[in-house]
Design a protein around this motif. Structure first.
Motif, mmCIF file in Angstrom:
data_model
loop_
_atom_site.group_PDB
_atom_site.id
_atom_site.type_symbol
_atom_site.label_atom_id
_atom_site.label_comp_id
_atom_site.label_asym_id
_atom_site.label_seq_id
_atom_site.Cartn_x
_atom_site.Cartn_y
_atom_site.Cartn_z
ATOM 1 N N ASN A 248 0.837 -1.191 0.000
ATOM 2 C CA ASN A 248 0.000 0.000 0.000
ATOM 3 C C ASN A 248 0.877 1.249 0.000
ATOM 4 O OD1 ASN A 248 -2.354 -1.440 0.013
ATOM 5 N ND2 ASN A 248 -2.818 -1.103 2.183
ATOM 6 N N VAL A 249 0.503 2.217 -0.842
ATOM 7 C CA VAL A 249 1.263 3.462 -0.971
ATOM 8 C C VAL A 249 0.349 4.621 -0.604
ATOM 9 C CG1 VAL A 249 2.746 4.848 -2.447
ATOM 10 C CG2 VAL A 249 2.483 2.405 -2.921
ATOM 11 N N GLY A 250 0.679 5.316 0.472
ATOM 12 C CA GLY A 250 -0.142 6.441 0.919
ATOM 13 C C GLY A 250 0.687 7.631 1.315
ATOM 14 N N GLY A 251 0.018 8.767 1.447
ATOM 15 C CA GLY A 251 0.717 10.014 1.769
ATOM 16 C C GLY A 251 0.584 10.445 3.216
ATOM 17 N N TRP A 252 -0.152 9.652 4.030
ATOM 18 C CA TRP A 252 -0.411 10.017 5.429
ATOM 19 C C TRP A 252 -1.054 11.398 5.511
ATOM 20 C CZ3 TRP A 252 -0.059 5.902 8.412
ATOM 21 C CH2 TRP A 252 0.865 4.905 8.108
ATOM 22 N N ASN A 253 -1.991 11.655 4.588
ATOM 23 C CA ASN A 253 -2.668 12.961 4.531
ATOM 24 C C ASN A 253 -4.165 12.748 4.371
ATOM 25 O OD1 ASN A 253 -0.456 14.964 4.507
ATOM 26 N ND2 ASN A 253 0.140 13.954 2.606
ATOM 27 N N GLU A 254 -4.859 12.469 5.463
ATOM 28 C CA GLU A 254 -6.311 12.331 5.411
ATOM 29 C C GLU A 254 -6.951 13.710 5.492
ATOM 30 O OE1 GLU A 254 -8.627 9.330 7.514
ATOM 31 O OE2 GLU A 254 -6.739 8.495 8.245
ATOM 32 N N ASP A 294 -18.166 6.495 -1.618
ATOM 33 C CA ASP A 294 -17.452 6.032 -0.433
ATOM 34 C C ASP A 294 -17.140 7.213 0.482
ATOM 35 O OD1 ASP A 294 -17.477 3.390 -1.244
ATOM 36 O OD2 ASP A 294 -15.520 3.520 -2.235
ATOM 37 N N ARG A 295 -17.306 6.987 1.785
ATOM 38 C CA ARG A 295 -17.190 8.102 2.736
ATOM 39 C C ARG A 295 -15.737 8.399 3.110
ATOM 40 N NH1 ARG A 295 -20.414 12.372 3.437
ATOM 41 N NH2 ARG A 295 -20.431 13.127 5.586
ATOM 42 N N ARG A 296 -14.939 7.340 3.291
ATOM 43 C CA ARG A 296 -13.566 7.588 3.759
ATOM 44 C C ARG A 296 -12.632 6.517 3.230
ATOM 45 N NH1 ARG A 296 -11.276 5.672 9.145
ATOM 46 N NH2 ARG A 296 -9.155 6.490 9.171
ATOM 47 N N TYR A 297 -11.471 6.952 2.747
ATOM 48 C CA TYR A 297 -10.343 6.074 2.442
ATOM 49 C C TYR A 297 -9.165 6.517 3.299
ATOM 50 C CZ TYR A 297 -12.798 5.440 -2.091
ATOM 51 O OH TYR A 297 -13.708 5.208 -3.077
ATOM 52 N N ALA A 298 -8.385 5.561 3.738
ATOM 53 C CA ALA A 298 -7.144 5.876 4.441
ATOM 54 C C ALA A 298 -6.181 4.708 4.250
ATOM 55 C CB ALA A 298 -7.397 6.103 5.931
ATOM 56 N N ILE A 299 -4.944 5.008 3.953
ATOM 57 C CA ILE A 299 -3.933 3.984 3.659
ATOM 58 C C ILE A 299 -2.947 3.839 4.812
ATOM 59 C CG2 ILE A 299 -1.802 3.682 2.322
ATOM 60 C CD1 ILE A 299 -3.944 2.465 0.837
ATOM 61 N N ASP A 300 -2.723 2.609 5.214
ATOM 62 C CA ASP A 300 -1.655 2.288 6.155
ATOM 63 C C ASP A 300 -0.450 1.835 5.333
ATOM 64 O OD1 ASP A 300 0.111 1.169 7.968
ATOM 65 O OD2 ASP A 300 -1.436 0.132 9.128
ATOM 66 N N ALA A 301 0.539 2.710 5.209
ATOM 67 C CA ALA A 301 1.717 2.434 4.366
ATOM 68 C C ALA A 301 2.920 1.983 5.186
ATOM 69 C CB ALA A 301 2.071 3.678 3.554
ATOM 70 N N ARG A 302 2.678 1.454 6.388
ATOM 71 C CA ARG A 302 3.804 1.082 7.253
ATOM 72 C C ARG A 302 4.598 -0.096 6.706
ATOM 73 N NH1 ARG A 302 0.994 0.597 13.024
ATOM 74 N NH2 ARG A 302 -0.634 -0.290 11.670
ATOM 75 N N LYS A 303 3.953 -1.019 6.004
ATOM 76 C CA LYS A 303 4.689 -2.157 5.450
ATOM 77 C C LYS A 303 5.746 -1.682 4.472
ATOM 78 C CE LYS A 303 4.122 -6.279 2.555
ATOM 79 N NZ LYS A 303 3.166 -7.189 1.868
ATOM 80 N N LEU A 304 5.385 -0.748 3.607
ATOM 81 C CA LEU A 304 6.319 -0.217 2.611
ATOM 82 C C LEU A 304 7.492 0.492 3.281
ATOM 83 C CD1 LEU A 304 6.989 0.226 -0.352
ATOM 84 C CD2 LEU A 304 5.395 2.154 -0.370
ATOM 85 N N GLU A 305 7.210 1.211 4.357
ATOM 86 C CA GLU A 305 8.290 1.899 5.069
ATOM 87 C C GLU A 305 9.167 0.904 5.831
ATOM 88 O OE1 GLU A 305 9.013 5.486 8.344
ATOM 89 O OE2 GLU A 305 6.985 5.031 7.648
ATOM 90 N N LYS A 306 8.530 -0.056 6.510
ATOM 91 C CA LYS A 306 9.290 -0.998 7.328
ATOM 92 C C LYS A 306 10.150 -1.932 6.490
ATOM 93 C CE LYS A 306 8.668 -4.647 10.812
ATOM 94 N NZ LYS A 306 7.669 -5.412 11.613
ATOM 95 N N GLU A 307 9.583 -2.479 5.407
ATOM 96 C CA GLU A 307 10.299 -3.485 4.619
ATOM 97 C C GLU A 307 11.229 -2.887 3.572
ATOM 98 O OE1 GLU A 307 7.835 -6.499 2.978
ATOM 99 O OE2 GLU A 307 6.828 -6.946 4.881
ATOM 100 N N LEU A 308 10.829 -1.746 2.987
ATOM 101 C CA LEU A 308 11.602 -1.198 1.874
ATOM 102 C C LEU A 308 12.140 0.205 2.138
ATOM 103 C CD1 LEU A 308 9.433 -2.403 -1.157
ATOM 104 C CD2 LEU A 308 11.300 -3.574 0.013
#
Length: 362
Positions: A248-254, A294-308
């Motif tokens: 998952n690729v997110g910007g941490w900007n909800e 859809d009311r809300r989307y939010a991405i948890d991108a911690r896997k991408l940061e932790k692994e790569l």
């Protein structure tokens, strides 16, 4: 050599430009050039020998097979997709044709090519599929963000077609051993974004003195990702991602849509004030919400940061300023993409919704 599909679209063209600016490796760029595919995005590459553009469809297995045999790419990156929810509601068939059937045909051509490679070539080869967070459905206000393990619950024809393509990619890995990688990103914004999507639409309409349409109450929440950050994440996943995995690729900007619109208006007030001195926010117009929004989307991108080790370089504040400034300094690009057909679609999409809103009030 890598093969990129959909490399004249918004995200694809940004990826191609950034790749060639940072790598010596060449790109074969296959794009159907539908309404959102625009060769003007790639004008700076004219005369660049490392960029080989091919006008064609991912669903054309004969063409794809020929390109694979001729250029022997070490990777295929699939950006090609119909990608606008509103258009998918008006005409879902095109989304099934491109996102499902097209992906199937592309996978089959790539599988045949990969199967014929020597063992070391097979081991080094990658198929990277670019997808969306919309396949996960919608979130409540207190729900945790989408992780890679979240179940698929698509709610629009667009997201359903992308979910189907994701499942095909997964199946071709587990059934045939094709070395795949999948990325699911949040809402992108930045240069070369076709002005049917929220941020460029607001910029273009504001400058033209037109209404700024906001669906429903404007409280739909999205996670916003600057497109060049997305491109850097894709490069990192291609370089070091675990075969068969999803990232998952997110910007941490909800942010709520109405806050995005007001923020863009405030930037325009600063950078290009209205001649009458009034704020651009005065042009905001609330229209009838779209079906199944859809009311809300939010991405948890911690896997991408932790692994790569990847995380976005831009905050929303820095990214949105760069975006607004790009549109202000590139009016010719905006003018050229706004064809008569595009203007007709805008009227169809938002004009009747405003009428419905007013009828409801009455």
């Amino acid at each position: 050599m890598i093969l990129v599909t959909g490399g004249a679209g918004f995200i694809g063209s940004n990826f191609v430009l950034d790749w060639l600016a940072q790598h010596d490796e060449s790109i074969v760029n296959l794009d159907k050039l539908t309404y959102a595919g625009n060769l003007e995005n790639l004008r700076s590459l004219e005369g660049e020998a490392r960029h080989i553009f091919v006008h064609g469809d991912i669903g054309d297995s004969t063409l794809v097979s020929r390109l694979l045999a001729e250029h022997q790419p070490r990777a295929v990156l699939n950006f090609a997709a119909e990608s606008h929810v509103d258009r998918s509601i008006l005409g879902p068939g095109a989304f099934i044709e491109t996102n499902v059937v097209g992906t199937l045909n592309l996978l089959e051509a790539v599988r045949a090519h990969w199967s014929a490679l020597p063992a070391d070539g097979q081991a080094a080869f990658r198929f990277l599929h670019v997808s969306t967070d919309e396949v996960y459905g919608t979130l409540g206000p207190g729900d945790p963000a989408f992780a890679e393990t979240h179940r698929y619950e698509p709610n629009s024809p667009y997201s359903a077609s992308k979910a189907a393509s994701d499942h095909l990619v997964r199946a071709w890995h587990h059934t045939y051993g094709l070395p795949v990688l999948t990325t699911n990103c949040s809402n992108n914004y930045g240069p070369f974004h076709f002005p049917e999507k929220l941020i460029p639409l607001i910029i273009v309409n504001a400058l033209a003195g037109q209404p700024l349409p906001v669906y429903g109450d404007g409280q739909q929440i999205r996670d916003w990702l600057y497109v060049k950050d997305h491109c850097s994440a894709i490069r990192r996943v291609l370089e070091a991602g675990t075969v068969g995995d999803t990232y998952n690729v997110g910007g941490w900007n909800e942010k709520a849509n109405i806050d995005i619109v007001r923020g863009v208006c405030a930037l325009l007030d600063e950078l290009r004030p209205r001649a009458d001195g009034k704020p651009y926010a005065a042009q905001i117009t609330f229209v009838k919400d779209r079906p199944g929004h859809d009311r809300r989307y939010a991405i948890d991108a911690r896997k991408l940061e932790k692994e790569l080790g990847w995380k976005p370089a831009e905050t929303f504040e820095t990214g949105i300023r760069k975006t607004v400034e790009w549109y202000l300094t590139n009016p010719e690009w905006v003018e050229h993409v706004q064809s008569g057909a595009y203007r007709e679609w805008l009227g169809q999409q938002y004009g009747h919704r405003q009428a419905q809103k007013e009828s409801t009030k009455a």
